[in-house]
Design an enzyme around this catalytic site. Structure first.
Site, PDB file in Angstrom:
ATOM      1  N   HIS A 170       0.846  -1.202   0.000  1.00 29.27           N
ATOM      2  CA  HIS A 170       0.000   0.000   0.000  1.00 29.27           C
ATOM      3  C   HIS A 170       0.883   1.255   0.000  1.00 29.27           C
ATOM      4  O   HIS A 170       0.788   2.094   0.915  1.00 29.27           O
ATOM      5  CB  HIS A 170      -0.870  -0.057   1.260  1.00 29.27           C
ATOM      6  CG  HIS A 170      -1.987   0.933   1.332  1.00 29.27           C
ATOM      7  ND1 HIS A 170      -1.812   2.294   1.278  1.00 29.27           N
ATOM      8  CD2 HIS A 170      -3.317   0.757   1.492  1.00 29.27           C
ATOM      9  CE1 HIS A 170      -2.970   2.908   1.404  1.00 29.27           C
ATOM     10  NE2 HIS A 170      -3.896   1.997   1.520  1.00 29.27           N
ATOM     11  N   GLU A 273      -0.860   1.127  -5.389  1.00 30.85           N
ATOM     12  CA  GLU A 273      -0.624  -0.082  -4.593  1.00 30.85           C
ATOM     13  C   GLU A 273      -0.649  -1.325  -5.481  1.00 30.85           C
ATOM     14  O   GLU A 273      -1.647  -1.571  -6.174  1.00 30.85           O
ATOM     15  CB  GLU A 273      -1.719  -0.179  -3.529  1.00 30.85           C
ATOM     16  CG  GLU A 273      -1.865   1.100  -2.718  1.00 30.85           C
ATOM     17  CD  GLU A 273      -3.177   1.186  -1.978  1.00 30.85           C
ATOM     18  OE1 GLU A 273      -3.728   0.129  -1.577  1.00 30.85           O
ATOM     19  OE2 GLU A 273      -3.676   2.308  -1.802  1.00 30.85           O
TER      20      GLU A 273
END
Ligand code: TA6
Length: 302
Positions: A170, A273
């Site tokens: 992320h 991400e």
């Protein structure tokens, strides 16, 4: 848990890799080489800083980030694992899984022939909460730091039954101004728009930002480029083992409610991400391993 003194004795490299501890026990790894500087937290094996020598930081960390054991860190490269987003069945389980808020352990630290620093970490299987994850799985993260940043997240199913893993690196990237940035490499990919109840659309042209953006792109396997005219660079994201790409910027209202994104933080960050989420979660049979690999590198736009 191994003390910082022990970590430096076992894995420290004088002038290159040093472990240090903050007051409430948060352990950081400081990496300084002729190629780049970086910082990693043992919690979550999270890279919170990375800058190739002479370049602006590439990884973004909130000015309002807090480092408290068990609490997620706003910025860096959070490891979302073994699910992405809310847990499918139990809303009491932590969003994005438990890997990013548990302490990882160092396996090896090496200075390689090309001057890069390679650090291998793992999340001790015995620390995985069995009520949330009743499986026998190992999770390793190999990080190589130089003028490029390589991350390899390795999941191994040691059970005698198949498992389903959702995951993402992320990563928060540092950019000059979100209003001037565009992403290429997602053209024609289908995506689920989380700001519109997960409705499905297809990406037409580059991605621009003018409002809260929270999308899961599916079947996204090409390099993604973050074109940043203000910092006069592009960040190239090269990936393998990831079928999804999540793109997120909270924009003004959501950022203000988050409390740890800083006042104008949303302007200088974008999350791109590399993931396996939604339709793209990974099925692993017994003794099967999965590698989610990314390489981040910067290119001049000048
Ligand atoms: O990856 C985008 C996202 O799923 C957003 O929906 C937002 O929740 C973001 O992750 C941050 O999640 P966190 O749990 O770190 O606050």
């Amino acid at each position: 848990m191994t003390t910082v003194a022990e970590l430096n004795r076992l894995h420290g490299l004088p002038g290159r890799v040093h472990f240090h501890e903050e007051p409430d026990g948060f352990v950081f790894i400081a990496i300084t080489t002729p190629l780049a500087t970086a910082q990693i937290t043992l919690q979550g094996a999270q890279i919170t800083q990375w800058a190739p020598l002479g370049a602006q930081p590439v990884i973004w960390l909130s000015d309002a980030a807090t480092f408290r054991p068990g609490k997620s860190i706003r910025g860096g490269t959070p490891v979302c694992w073994p699910w992405f987003g809310p847990h499918a069945l139990n809303s009491q389980f932590p969003a994005h899984g438990f890997a990013r808020t548990l302490p990882w352990e160092i396996l090896t630290v090496q200075e390689q022939n090309d001057g890069t620093i390679r650090i291998e970490l793992h999340l001790p299987p015995e620390s995985m909460p069995k009520d949330q994850w009743p499986h026998d799985t190992t999770l390793h993260c190999d990080i190589t730091i130089g003028t490029q940043l390589d991350i390899n997240l390795i999941t191994l199913n040691r059970d005698d039954h198949p498992i389903t893993v959702g995951q993402a690196l992320h990563t928060y990237f540092r950019i000059g101004d979100i209003q001037q940035v565009r992403l290429t490499g997602l053209e024609d990919c289908p995506y689920l728009d989380k700001t519109l109840n997960g409705q499905r659309f297809s990406q037409s042209g580059p991605v621009h930002f003018s409002q809260e953006t929270d999308r899961i792109y599916l079947d996204s396997r090409r390099d993604i480029l973050i074109e940043d005219p203000l910092l006069q660079r592009r960040i190239r994201i090269i990936k393998s083992g990831s079928a999804s790409t999540v793109v997120w910027n909270p924009w003004i209202e959501k950022a203000a409610k988050m409390g740890d994104l800083g006042d104008q933080g949303y302007l200088t960050m974008v999350c791109v991400e590399n993931a396996n989420a939604a339709d793209d979660v990974v099925q692993l049979g017994p003794d099967q391993a999965h590698h989610l690999r990314v390489r981040y590198c910067i290119e001049s736009l000048a």
